[in-house]
Design a protein around this motif. Sequence first.
Motif, PDB file in Angstrom:
ATOM      1  N   ASP A 277       0.836  -1.208   0.000  1.00 59.07           N
ATOM      2  CA  ASP A 277       0.000   0.000   0.000  1.00 59.07           C
ATOM      3  C   ASP A 277       0.867   1.252   0.000  1.00 59.07           C
ATOM      4  OD1 ASP A 277      -2.278  -1.530   0.004  1.00 59.07           O
ATOM      5  OD2 ASP A 277      -2.609  -1.382   2.171  1.00 59.07           O
TER       6      ASP A 277
ATOM      7  N   PHE B 179       2.235   1.810  -3.463  1.00 54.05           N
ATOM      8  CA  PHE B 179       1.219   2.385  -4.346  1.00 54.05           C
ATOM      9  C   PHE B 179       1.054   3.876  -4.084  1.00 54.05           C
ATOM     10  CE2 PHE B 179      -3.170   3.775  -4.999  1.00 54.05           C
ATOM     11  CZ  PHE B 179      -3.311   3.527  -6.358  1.00 54.05           C
ATOM     12  N   ALA B 180       1.007   4.241  -2.790  1.00 56.03           N
ATOM     13  CA  ALA B 180       0.854   5.655  -2.439  1.00 56.03           C
ATOM     14  C   ALA B 180       2.025   6.480  -2.963  1.00 56.03           C
ATOM     15  CB  ALA B 180       0.730   5.805  -0.922  1.00 56.03           C
ATOM     16  N   SER B 181       3.245   5.984  -2.782  1.00 61.40           N
ATOM     17  CA  SER B 181       4.425   6.723  -3.229  1.00 61.40           C
ATOM     18  C   SER B 181       4.465   6.838  -4.749  1.00 61.40           C
ATOM     19  CB  SER B 181       5.705   6.043  -2.722  1.00 61.40           C
ATOM     20  OG  SER B 181       5.834   6.201  -1.332  1.00 61.40           O
ATOM     21  N   VAL B 182       4.130   5.742  -5.440  1.00 65.32           N
ATOM     22  CA  VAL B 182       4.145   5.769  -6.906  1.00 65.32           C
ATOM     23  C   VAL B 182       3.082   6.734  -7.426  1.00 65.32           C
ATOM     24  CG1 VAL B 182       3.693   4.406  -8.972  1.00 65.32           C
ATOM     25  CG2 VAL B 182       5.133   3.474  -7.163  1.00 65.32           C
ATOM     26  N   PHE B 183       1.886   6.693  -6.845  1.00 69.56           N
ATOM     27  CA  PHE B 183       0.819   7.595  -7.285  1.00 69.56           C
ATOM     28  C   PHE B 183       1.207   9.047  -7.052  1.00 69.56           C
ATOM     29  CE2 PHE B 183      -2.986  10.136  -6.681  1.00 69.56           C
ATOM     30  CZ  PHE B 183      -3.797   9.747  -7.737  1.00 69.56           C
ATOM     31  N   ILE B 184       1.692   9.352  -5.864  1.00 72.09           N
ATOM     32  CA  ILE B 184       2.081  10.726  -5.538  1.00 72.09           C
ATOM     33  C   ILE B 184       3.204  11.197  -6.457  1.00 72.09           C
ATOM     34  CG2 ILE B 184       3.200  12.149  -3.770  1.00 72.09           C
ATOM     35  CD1 ILE B 184       1.624  10.508  -1.680  1.00 72.09           C
TER      36      ILE B 184
ATOM     37  N   VAL C  32       4.204   9.962  -9.548  1.00 76.04           N
ATOM     38  CA  VAL C  32       3.860  10.036 -10.978  1.00 76.04           C
ATOM     39  C   VAL C  32       2.890  11.189 -11.249  1.00 76.04           C
ATOM     40  CG1 VAL C  32       2.737   8.826 -12.881  1.00 76.04           C
ATOM     41  CG2 VAL C  32       4.296   7.603 -11.377  1.00 76.04           C
ATOM     42  N   VAL C  33       1.800  11.225 -10.505  1.00 78.54           N
ATOM     43  CA  VAL C  33       0.801  12.282 -10.720  1.00 78.54           C
ATOM     44  C   VAL C  33       1.378  13.641 -10.342  1.00 78.54           C
ATOM     45  CG1 VAL C  33      -1.479  13.127 -10.053  1.00 78.54           C
ATOM     46  CG2 VAL C  33      -1.100  10.680 -10.384  1.00 78.54           C
TER      47      VAL C  33
ATOM     48  N   TYR D 119      -4.321  11.891  -1.367  1.00 76.03           N
ATOM     49  CA  TYR D 119      -2.974  11.998  -1.917  1.00 76.03           C
ATOM     50  C   TYR D 119      -2.677  13.402  -2.435  1.00 76.03           C
ATOM     51  CZ  TYR D 119      -2.937   6.874  -1.810  1.00 76.03           C
ATOM     52  OH  TYR D 119      -2.981   5.564  -1.413  1.00 76.03           O
TER      53      TYR D 119
ATOM     54  N   LYS E 209      -2.781   4.679   3.554  1.00 74.42           N
ATOM     55  CA  LYS E 209      -2.419   5.676   2.548  1.00 74.42           C
ATOM     56  C   LYS E 209      -1.055   6.313   2.815  1.00 74.42           C
ATOM     57  CE  LYS E 209      -7.096   6.958   1.128  1.00 74.42           C
ATOM     58  NZ  LYS E 209      -8.058   8.072   0.926  1.00 74.42           N
TER      59      LYS E 209
END
Length: 288
Positions: free
Chosen positions: A70, A73-78, A80-81, A139, A221
Amino acid sequence: MSGKKLEPFTIVSIIGVSFAVLACAIPFWMIISGSLTSESELATTGYSLFPAAFDLTAYKMIFTGPAVLDAYFASVFITVVGTALSLAVTSGLSWVIARRLPGISRPLTIFSYLPMLFSGGLVPLYLLVTQYLKLQNSYFSVILPLLVMPFLVFVQVSAFRQLPESIFESAKIDGAGELRIFFTIAIPLSKPILAVVGLFYAVHYWNDWFMALLFIDDVHKFPLPLVLQNLISNISFTQMLPQLAEAATPVYQLRLALTTVAIGPILLAYPFAQRYFVKGITLGATKG
């Protein structure tokens, strides 16, 4: 023809760079080695360049259960986006400032420069994000406060101003507007500086844990740096990882393993931007 002799300055530079590489590489290698060494061996003999008692317990704990996945995922989403949005906003802002458009470029320059000198403070930021924007446990509460770095805006402004003005004039004669010039000419010609700025933003987003600490309460998160920070500052935080209640927790090994897992992806991202890095830094550092 005999080979060219190295100048004394070149020799000193090579030696200096070699020491700098070793100073960076050896601690990183010892972290990896420590993460593969058993907890008992770390407690008795300390760190070493090679694991004396090879053990993968820490990695098994990290990748068993959803906690670290989890966080990944949070680090990758933050990252990349956040990097995509930051590049878009920074590029647009830099372009308008670089073009010296009447009535808008100067106010935006002042608007971008002031945050380098003054800060609104932590309390107004917290109230803005939580009370007005309602981004608690989102996020985007981590992404938006870090969206624009003023220093990178002016680096990109300098790079844009070095692009040939004649190309823009020719495009205007052909009927192109500012948006078309920006997307079809300026952006393709600015790949080196975009790669450098993007890498800076990606590293900043990936390593940030303080914004998540302020605005995210849901442990599912938490980004990876916050998980690592909590693990380092509070050993009891390791109870959120599975199977730790069944056996003695390899605290030191777990810290080193999580550090390795956390810095690995962003370290691997550097080679993709390496070919643009030197050119981009030089382009953005030269005043146009």
